[in-house]
Design a protein around this motif. Sequence first.
Motif, PDB file in Angstrom:
ATOM      1  N   TYR A 110       0.809  -1.249   0.001  1.00  0.00           N
ATOM      2  CA  TYR A 110       0.058  -0.098   0.169  1.00  0.00           C
ATOM      3  C   TYR A 110       0.960   1.384  -0.093  1.00  0.00           C
ATOM      4  O   TYR A 110       0.498   2.175  -0.678  1.00  0.00           O
ATOM      5  N   LEU A 111       1.863   1.391   0.887  1.00  0.00           N
ATOM      6  CA  LEU A 111       2.673   2.498   1.180  1.00  0.00           C
ATOM      7  C   LEU A 111       3.599   2.652  -0.446  1.00  0.00           C
ATOM      8  O   LEU A 111       3.614   3.856  -0.776  1.00  0.00           O
ATOM      9  N   ARG A 112       4.058   1.640  -0.882  1.00  0.00           N
ATOM     10  CA  ARG A 112       4.863   1.912  -2.382  1.00  0.00           C
ATOM     11  C   ARG A 112       3.856   2.371  -3.117  1.00  0.00           C
ATOM     12  O   ARG A 112       4.118   3.002  -4.198  1.00  0.00           O
ATOM     13  N   LYS A 113       2.596   1.774  -3.230  1.00  0.00           N
ATOM     14  CA  LYS A 113       1.573   2.323  -4.515  1.00  0.00           C
ATOM     15  C   LYS A 113       1.136   3.488  -4.221  1.00  0.00           C
ATOM     16  O   LYS A 113       0.997   4.333  -5.102  1.00  0.00           O
ATOM     17  N   HIS A 114       1.049   4.282  -3.049  1.00  0.00           N
ATOM     18  CA  HIS A 114       0.615   5.506  -2.667  1.00  0.00           C
ATOM     19  C   HIS A 114       1.496   6.549  -2.376  1.00  0.00           C
ATOM     20  O   HIS A 114       1.251   7.566  -2.120  1.00  0.00           O
ATOM     21  N   HIS A 115       2.674   6.207  -2.665  1.00  0.00           N
ATOM     22  CA  HIS A 115       3.775   7.178  -1.920  1.00  0.00           C
ATOM     23  C   HIS A 115       4.031   7.983  -3.420  1.00  0.00           C
ATOM     24  O   HIS A 115       4.063   7.457  -4.400  1.00  0.00           O
ATOM     25  N   GLU A 116       4.645   9.159  -2.902  1.00  0.00           N
ATOM     26  CA  GLU A 116       5.145   9.946  -4.249  1.00  0.00           C
ATOM     27  C   GLU A 116       6.657   9.923  -4.559  1.00  0.00           C
ATOM     28  O   GLU A 116       6.764  10.377  -5.661  1.00  0.00           O
ATOM     29  N   TRP A 117       7.333   9.091  -3.700  1.00  0.00           N
ATOM     30  CA  TRP A 117       8.503   8.807  -4.218  1.00  0.00           C
ATOM     31  C   TRP A 117       9.014   7.279  -4.885  1.00  0.00           C
ATOM     32  O   TRP A 117       8.054   6.414  -4.308  1.00  0.00           O
ATOM     33  N   SER A 118       9.581   6.931  -5.749  1.00  0.00           N
ATOM     34  CA  SER A 118       9.915   5.837  -6.448  1.00  0.00           C
ATOM     35  C   SER A 118      10.550   5.012  -5.385  1.00  0.00           C
ATOM     36  O   SER A 118      10.325   3.521  -5.420  1.00  0.00           O
ATOM     37  N   ASN A 119      11.350   5.276  -4.345  1.00  0.00           N
ATOM     38  CA  ASN A 119      12.092   4.556  -3.584  1.00  0.00           C
ATOM     39  C   ASN A 119      11.829   4.969  -2.228  1.00  0.00           C
ATOM     40  O   ASN A 119      12.889   5.296  -1.522  1.00  0.00           O
ATOM     41  N   PRO A 120      10.681   4.827  -1.720  1.00  0.00           N
ATOM     42  CA  PRO A 120      10.765   5.383  -0.175  1.00  0.00           C
ATOM     43  C   PRO A 120      11.047   4.656   0.771  1.00  0.00           C
ATOM     44  O   PRO A 120      11.252   3.434   0.798  1.00  0.00           O
ATOM     45  N   GLU A 121      11.747   5.124   2.121  1.00  0.00           N
ATOM     46  CA  GLU A 121      12.192   4.571   3.096  1.00  0.00           C
ATOM     47  C   GLU A 121      10.818   3.857   3.644  1.00  0.00           C
ATOM     48  O   GLU A 121       9.825   4.687   3.880  1.00  0.00           O
ATOM     49  N   ILE A 122      10.700   2.476   3.885  1.00  0.00           N
ATOM     50  CA  ILE A 122       9.733   1.654   4.685  1.00  0.00           C
ATOM     51  C   ILE A 122      10.484   0.753   5.498  1.00  0.00           C
ATOM     52  O   ILE A 122      11.026  -0.085   4.994  1.00  0.00           O
ATOM     53  N   VAL A 123      10.314   0.946   6.684  1.00  0.00           N
ATOM     54  CA  VAL A 123      11.058   0.014   7.511  1.00  0.00           C
ATOM     55  C   VAL A 123      10.036  -0.133   8.742  1.00  0.00           C
ATOM     56  O   VAL A 123       9.217   0.322   9.017  1.00  0.00           O
ATOM     57  N   ALA A 124      10.099  -1.756   9.211  1.00  0.00           N
ATOM     58  CA  ALA A 124       9.329  -2.121  10.323  1.00  0.00           C
ATOM     59  C   ALA A 124      10.399  -2.460  11.413  1.00  0.00           C
ATOM     60  O   ALA A 124      11.447  -3.253  11.255  1.00  0.00           O
ATOM     61  N   LEU A 125       9.991  -2.233  12.627  1.00  0.00           N
ATOM     62  CA  LEU A 125      10.598  -2.563  13.785  1.00  0.00           C
ATOM     63  C   LEU A 125       9.911  -3.058  14.854  1.00  0.00           C
ATOM     64  O   LEU A 125       8.808  -2.760  14.980  1.00  0.00           O
ATOM     65  N   PRO A 126      10.309  -4.627  15.246  1.00  0.00           N
ATOM     66  CA  PRO A 126       9.059  -5.240  16.146  1.00  0.00           C
ATOM     67  C   PRO A 126       9.238  -4.543  17.511  1.00  0.00           C
ATOM     68  O   PRO A 126      10.008  -4.038  18.003  1.00  0.00           O
TER      69      PRO A 126
END
Length: 111
Positions: A72-88
Amino acid sequence: MNEVLYVYTAAGSLEVARRLVQGAVQERLAAGGQVVGPAESAFWHEGSFGTGQEWQVVLRSSAGAYPELESYLRKHHEWSNPEIVALPVVAGSRPYLQWVRGVTETAGEGG
């Protein structure tokens, strides 16, 4: 157990950050989220040094919902390579963690 995650991304405007948070929560890909900022950033992009303002997006999600949330974030983001990280989340109040897992169990069902 469906592990609880904090998922981070950033956006170049308040409007985009709000759209990402609201959409992810409405789709139940995240139980809740916040927009924090603006923050001053320094970065390398396409071989050049840059600076600017960004708005941090912090989402409360689960390991089970993460693949759909990232998509979802990749599809709706304005940037072609956005930072997306997950921390437990390694510890937290049981009712809070159950709430996050409960909301995101129905990820993608829209309600």
